[in-house]
Design a protein around this motif. Sequence first.
Motif, short mmCIF file in Angstrom:
data_model
loop_
_atom_site.label_atom_id
_atom_site.label_comp_id
_atom_site.label_asym_id
_atom_site.label_seq_id
_atom_site.Cartn_x
_atom_site.Cartn_y
_atom_site.Cartn_z
N PHE A 147 25.35 -7.04 -64.03
CA PHE A 147 24.35 -5.89 -63.96
C PHE A 147 23.92 -5.62 -62.48
O PHE A 147 24.00 -4.61 -62.02
N ALA A 148 23.80 -7.01 -61.62
CA ALA A 148 23.47 -6.84 -60.13
C ALA A 148 24.59 -6.05 -59.55
O ALA A 148 24.39 -5.41 -58.61
N ILE A 149 25.92 -6.55 -59.81
CA ILE A 149 27.03 -5.97 -59.07
C ILE A 149 26.99 -4.54 -59.44
O ILE A 149 27.30 -3.56 -58.20
N LEU B 217 25.11 1.25 -55.76
CA LEU B 217 24.07 2.29 -55.18
C LEU B 217 24.03 2.21 -53.62
O LEU B 217 23.66 3.29 -52.94
N LYS B 218 24.48 1.20 -53.07
CA LYS B 218 24.29 0.77 -51.53
C LYS B 218 25.41 1.40 -51.10
O LYS B 218 25.61 1.36 -49.67
N LEU B 219 26.61 1.69 -51.59
CA LEU B 219 27.79 2.33 -51.11
C LEU B 219 27.62 3.95 -51.05
O LEU B 219 27.71 4.50 -51.92
N ASN B 220 27.40 4.36 -49.83
CA ASN B 220 27.18 5.75 -49.76
C ASN B 220 28.83 6.58 -49.47
O ASN B 220 29.29 6.49 -48.57
N PHE C 156 29.20 6.56 -56.97
CA PHE C 156 29.34 8.11 -56.84
C PHE C 156 28.03 8.61 -57.35
O PHE C 156 27.55 9.72 -56.92
N PHE C 157 27.37 7.96 -58.30
CA PHE C 157 26.01 8.58 -58.52
C PHE C 157 24.85 8.40 -57.32
O PHE C 157 24.33 9.44 -57.04
N GLY C 158 25.01 7.53 -56.78
CA GLY C 158 24.20 7.46 -55.77
C GLY C 158 24.45 8.09 -54.42
O GLY C 158 23.70 8.68 -53.50
N SER C 159 25.87 8.36 -54.36
CA SER C 159 26.38 9.03 -53.18
C SER C 159 26.21 10.70 -53.39
O SER C 159 26.03 11.75 -52.42
#
Length: 322
Positions: free
Chosen positions: A64-66, A71-74, A252-255
Amino acid sequence: MYKGIGFTFLIALLGYGLALIPGFKQIGPMACAIILAVVYRQIWGYPDTFRTGIQFASKKLLRFAIILYGLKLNMDVIFHEGLGLLAWDAGTIIFAITVTLLLAKWLKADTSISLLLGVGTGVCGAAAIAAVAPIIKAKDEDTATSVGIIALVGTVFSICYTLLLPILDVTAEKYGIWSGISLHELAHVALAAAPGGQDALAIGLLAKLGRVFLLIPLCFILVYWMKRKNHSESNGKVDIPWFLFGFIAMSFFGSYVLGTYLPVTDSFMSGVATATTFILTTAMVGLGLNISLADVKTKAMRPFVAMLITSVALSLLTFVLL
């Protein structure tokens, strides 16, 4: 099960507290929590009633943490600004894994720990180790040991970088890129690059994010390698790392969704990043509670030497070539 999960949460919190003490602060809460977990296990052990919760933390919470780490990857930043650095990043990963494994073979070191350390050195430290460990079927104690080593060495290297900065005749850009393509974790890059100024920090983190991005194809390469290896040896199968698809989806969601179609504040993203780190730390505590120091002493020293030599060579080589 809940008692075991609560126990890992408690040690994780104590790790955060220990990381506030001078001397331990540079090591970081994750390494501090693992140290506490290992020491506790050796002295007191833990009740059998905790075992299910500890295993849940070390496996389910880890995946889950991975996923959240994605989200840290833009990706937008990488595609528009960081493509030129991806070649350097790919070279770093290939060099780190190849040299670590060659040295491990020469030193007759444990292959599993050496591969984990090579991946951690080349990609993004603890997160990369946690991502590939299920793929290569690494033992929990090997994973936790590797995370502890990578955290310690990366911290020492980042401090050395900051001490060398005043005597190095380099531009802020070169110093930032050097930090980003040679240091072990995002936190290590931030620690080392920040004294070089905002430009050094920005380009350093961009270079580092490229290495995080390359974790995706690396994992699929390892899946393919394990399938071929198992097929040739025993017709075994490799479980598809479904959490990796979650990592990609969150990237992709975070970016492209957060901040564009779903406005969020910087404080919200900071809170998510903090929660992600805490969950990953809790998972590492679960791993640390399964470590036997007797096994570490016999298995980890040679992989540590191989990884340390590789890290020094990577640092020197990238500095000269930049």
